[in-house]
Design an enzyme around this catalytic site. Structure first.
Site, mmCIF file in Angstrom:
data_model
loop_
_atom_site.group_PDB
_atom_site.id
_atom_site.type_symbol
_atom_site.label_atom_id
_atom_site.label_comp_id
_atom_site.label_asym_id
_atom_site.label_seq_id
_atom_site.Cartn_x
_atom_site.Cartn_y
_atom_site.Cartn_z
ATOM 1 N N ASP A 1 0.877 -1.144 0.000
ATOM 2 C CA ASP A 1 0.000 0.000 0.000
ATOM 3 C C ASP A 1 0.929 1.212 0.000
ATOM 4 O OD1 ASP A 1 -2.453 1.346 0.327
ATOM 5 O OD2 ASP A 1 -1.968 1.648 2.435
ATOM 6 N N ASP B 1 -7.348 -0.931 4.714
ATOM 7 C CA ASP B 1 -6.934 -2.009 3.820
ATOM 8 C C ASP B 1 -7.118 -3.403 4.413
ATOM 9 O OD1 ASP B 1 -4.833 -1.576 5.489
ATOM 10 O OD2 ASP B 1 -3.494 -0.788 3.954
HETATM 11 P P1 ADP Z 1 -3.549 4.617 -0.115
HETATM 12 O O1 ADP Z 1 -4.052 3.551 -1.023
HETATM 13 O O2 ADP Z 1 -2.485 5.431 -0.766
HETATM 14 O O3 ADP Z 1 -3.120 4.112 1.229
HETATM 15 P P2 ADP Z 1 -6.247 5.408 0.707
HETATM 16 O O4 ADP Z 1 -6.960 4.263 0.085
HETATM 17 O O5 ADP Z 1 -6.227 5.485 2.176
HETATM 18 O O6 ADP Z 1 -4.763 5.630 0.134
HETATM 19 O O7 ADP Z 1 -6.884 6.741 0.132
HETATM 20 C C1 ADP Z 1 -6.906 6.979 -1.260
HETATM 21 C C2 ADP Z 1 -7.268 8.397 -1.594
HETATM 22 O O8 ADP Z 1 -8.591 8.689 -1.111
HETATM 23 C C3 ADP Z 1 -6.383 9.422 -0.952
HETATM 24 O O9 ADP Z 1 -5.255 9.706 -1.744
HETATM 25 C C4 ADP Z 1 -7.317 10.636 -0.878
HETATM 26 O O10 ADP Z 1 -7.351 11.306 -2.110
HETATM 27 C C5 ADP Z 1 -8.667 10.012 -0.631
HETATM 28 N N1 ADP Z 1 -9.004 9.967 0.792
HETATM 29 C C6 ADP Z 1 -9.110 8.869 1.558
HETATM 30 N N2 ADP Z 1 -9.452 9.186 2.815
HETATM 31 C C7 ADP Z 1 -9.531 10.524 2.869
HETATM 32 C C8 ADP Z 1 -9.831 11.487 3.877
HETATM 33 N N3 ADP Z 1 -10.103 11.122 5.132
HETATM 34 N N4 ADP Z 1 -9.830 12.786 3.549
HETATM 35 C C9 ADP Z 1 -9.548 13.177 2.294
HETATM 36 N N5 ADP Z 1 -9.271 12.348 1.297
HETATM 37 C C10 ADP Z 1 -9.259 11.042 1.555
HETATM 38 MG MG MG Z 2 -3.602 3.356 3.110
#
Ligand code: ADP
Ligand code: MG
Length: 626
Positions: A326, A523
């Protein structure tokens, strides 16, 4: 050494002295029998008792019975034929030496694990009507107020309601720099309060708190058996009776044939061979050293802050071929700095304020960073209902207006018109009452050790490193190039991540393992789907600890290759032991059946192999030079 072990050692020593003394006197006949029986019973009494109990309870044949039959048989032989009483005593004596050795080794690795996991709190200072009493942490109800003094362990998870202090969380997170905590910060059991007195309102029961969960995880790990252990257990169940029947056959069939052919049965010679055969074939070394190797491997790993939930995962970890990461919080720090705020109507500070309030209840790294960037106390009374949409963002009621904070996907799904922009970095759009209000650009930093960690994984034989992220394509490509990853998939929702993972799994070789590494932030589904789910720095995220098979206490990606290296070393030791033990046994069995090996060879085959195998197993505890 505990009391029982001391007693066992005492018996071994007394009995050895007596045997040595007797070899000088060389008593024969019934006197010899009587004298040699003394050290025999001193050292073997327990084993004989267990063997008899086993027969009475109709338990399957075990090694106590094997040893009892073999030694009693040796005494009978001595009377009838060889006049050598030492053999019977020696077999029992060496068997006990092996047993002692094993219990010492197991005790040592167990102690090692609980020592390094010194996170179990003994008491909690419960505050009740202004009075403070030390109570068993188990008796503290959720929502109670407890006081933690400097130098004490935090007994239960909770939120600070009074005081400020530096907290040492090294035992939980591997982070050695103390963390400062203030009112309204969350705090986890198992961390140590270093400086100030703090009052905590507990948010969990003791049994559900971080320290208890970690200890449970470590203590239960050895009950999840690996394939090798299952194999050995099944093997012993078939093997032991097979050996006993073969020994009986060896004592009866050849003499019968010999009697028919030559008229002379030589029954005593064959009985002696059958007994030797029994002693040689005792499966102790395998039965003991294989679980011990895994146990030591699990212990060595937890010493390094790598909690593996079972031997089966240790085994799978050793075969890791593809590692899927991730991005946010795993390869990157997950600490975003705001690099730009573009606002349509509001002032930038106001835009940030709406974002911070909307995010105030979220623990997503982005939420934390926006709150940090806002910098002021957040007025949570303005916050109404809210909904966190994994992989997209948050929709919340702030001051009775609907605020949407998140990525392009979020605004798309709400049908809000906005200007898509291509700034470098992670873009957080903001809309109020379905009207686009602007965006905040934040950028994350790659962890210092990420690049080295990927290179090290490759060195250690991992074929592919792939990244999955919900972030935008530009950011993903940037990180992937910088870290020299073999591939990446961007703009994924948590459900898409599972789909991608399944695609990768479908393409890989069945024998190899795919490990997914995440920080536990939304995740859990992917962690659960991978052959091995590795959660890093997941302390405090119950869902991640639950879903993961391996929990890394700190969030250093170098730990992934260490975990794999520890697992590989442990498995190598297991295979060494299996091959060595079975190899030596087969050889000795053959020699025994042919009458070349005598009882002393048998003793070596049994106890010698066991001691060597146990010593080898303990090597798995030592993870320093990996
Ligand atoms: P990653 O796969 O990089 O760990 P996430 O799945 O947690 O990222 O989140 C993916 C995207 O969703 C982030 O890059 C952001 O754009 C958006 N996002 C997720 N959670 C939030 C939040 N609490 N506030 C703002 N944007 C969010
Ligand atoms: Mg994440």
């Amino acid at each position: 050494m505990n009391k029982k072990q001391k007693k066992a050692l005492g018996r071994i020593i007394i009995s050895s002295i007596l045997v040595v003394a007797l070899t000088f006197i060389k008593p024969t006949g019934l006197l010899g029998l009587a004298l040699y029986l003394i050290p025999y019973l001193i050292v073997g009494y327990e084993t004989l008792r267990k063997a008899i109990k086993g027969i009475m309870n109709r338990q399957p044949l075990d090694e106590c019975l094997l040893m009892s039959i073999a030694t009693i048989g040796a005494f009978l032989m001595a009377i009838l034929k060889t006049n050598d009483f030492v053999e019977g005593v020696a077999v029992m004596l060496f068997y006990q030496v092996g047993e002692f050795f094993e219990s010492y080794a197991v005790g040592k690795s167990r102690r090692n694990i609980s020592e390094l996991m010194d996170i179990r709190p003994d008491y909690a200072n419960l505050e009740n009507d202004g009075k403070i009493t030390a109570v068993d942490p188990d008796e503290v109800a959720i929502g109670s107020i407890i006081v933690v003094n400097p130098g004490e362990k935090v007994p239960i998870d909770g939120v600070i309601i009074e005081g400020e202090s530096a907290i040492d969380t090294a035992a939980l997170t591997g982070e050695s720099v103390p963390r400062t905590v203030r009112v309204s910060d969350e705090i986890y059991s198992g961390s140590i309060n270093l400086s100030g007195i703090i009052k905590i309102r507990t948010t969990k029961e003791f049994g559900e708190s971080t320290a208890s969960r970690i200890l449970d995880l470590v203590e239960n790990a050895s009950s999840r058996k690996s394939k090798s252990e299952d194999f050995i257990a099944k093997f012993a169940r078939i093997y032991t009776p097979a050996v006993v029947y073969s020994a009986i056959a060896l004592a009866i069939v050849p003499p019968a044939i010999s009697y028919l052919l030559k008229g002379n049965s030589e029954i005593l010679t064959w009985c002696y061979r059958a007994l030797t055969f029994l002693v040689i074939s005792c499966p102790c070394a395998l039965v003991i050293s294989i679980p011990l190797s895994f146990f030591a491997g699990l212990g060595g790993a937890s010493k390094e802050g790598v909690l593996i939930k079972g031997s089966n995962y240790l085994e799978a970890l050793a075969k890791t071929d593809i590692v899927v990461f991730d991005k946010t919080g795993t390869l990157t720090k997950g600490v975003f700095a705001v690099t730009k705020i573009k606002s349509e109507h509001l002032s930038p500070q106001e835009l940030l304020k709406y974002a911070a309030i909307a995010e105030s209840a979220s623990s997503h790294p982005i939420a934390k960073s926006l709150k940090e960037a806002y910098g002021k106390q957040i007025d949570t009374s303005l916050l109404g209902g809210l909904e966190e949409r994994a992989g997209k963002g948050i929709v919340a009621m702030v001051d009775n207006r609907e605020v949407a904070v998140g990525n392009a996907k979020l605004l798309d799904s709400l049908d809000i018109a906005y200007e898509r922009c291509d700034e470098a970095g992670t873009l957080i759009y903001l809309a109020i009452d379905r009207k686009y209000e602007g965006y905040i650009v934040i950028s994350d930093i790659i962890k210092d050790s990420s690049k080295k960690a990927i290179a090290k994984l490759k060195d250690n034989g991992v074929r592919k490193c792939i990244m999955l992220t919900g972030d935008n394509e530009a950011v993903a490509k940037n990180v992937a190039d910088e870290l020299r990853l073999d591939g990446y998939y961007a703009e994924l929702l948590p459900a898409d991540k599972v789909d991608r993972l399944e695609e990768i799994i479908a393409k890989k070789n069945d024998n190899n393992t795919l490990a997914f590494v995440g920080d536990g932030m939304n995740d859990a589904p992917v962690l659960a789907r991978a052959d091995i789910g590795i959660a890093m720095g997941a302390i405090g995220s119950d869902a991640a600890i639950e879903a993961a098979d391996v929990v890394l206490m700190d969030d250093d990606p170098m730990k992934i290759s260490r975990a794999i290296a520890i697992a590989r070393k442990c498995l190598l030791i297991v295979y060494e032991n299996i091959i060595f033990a079975i190899g030596v046994k087969l050889l000795c069995l053959l020699l025994g059946a042919l009458g070349i090996a005598n009882m002393w060879t048998a003793i070596f085959a049994d106890v010698g192999v066991m001691i060597i195998a146990v010593l080898n197993a303990i090597r798995a505890l030592n993870t320093k030079r990996l």
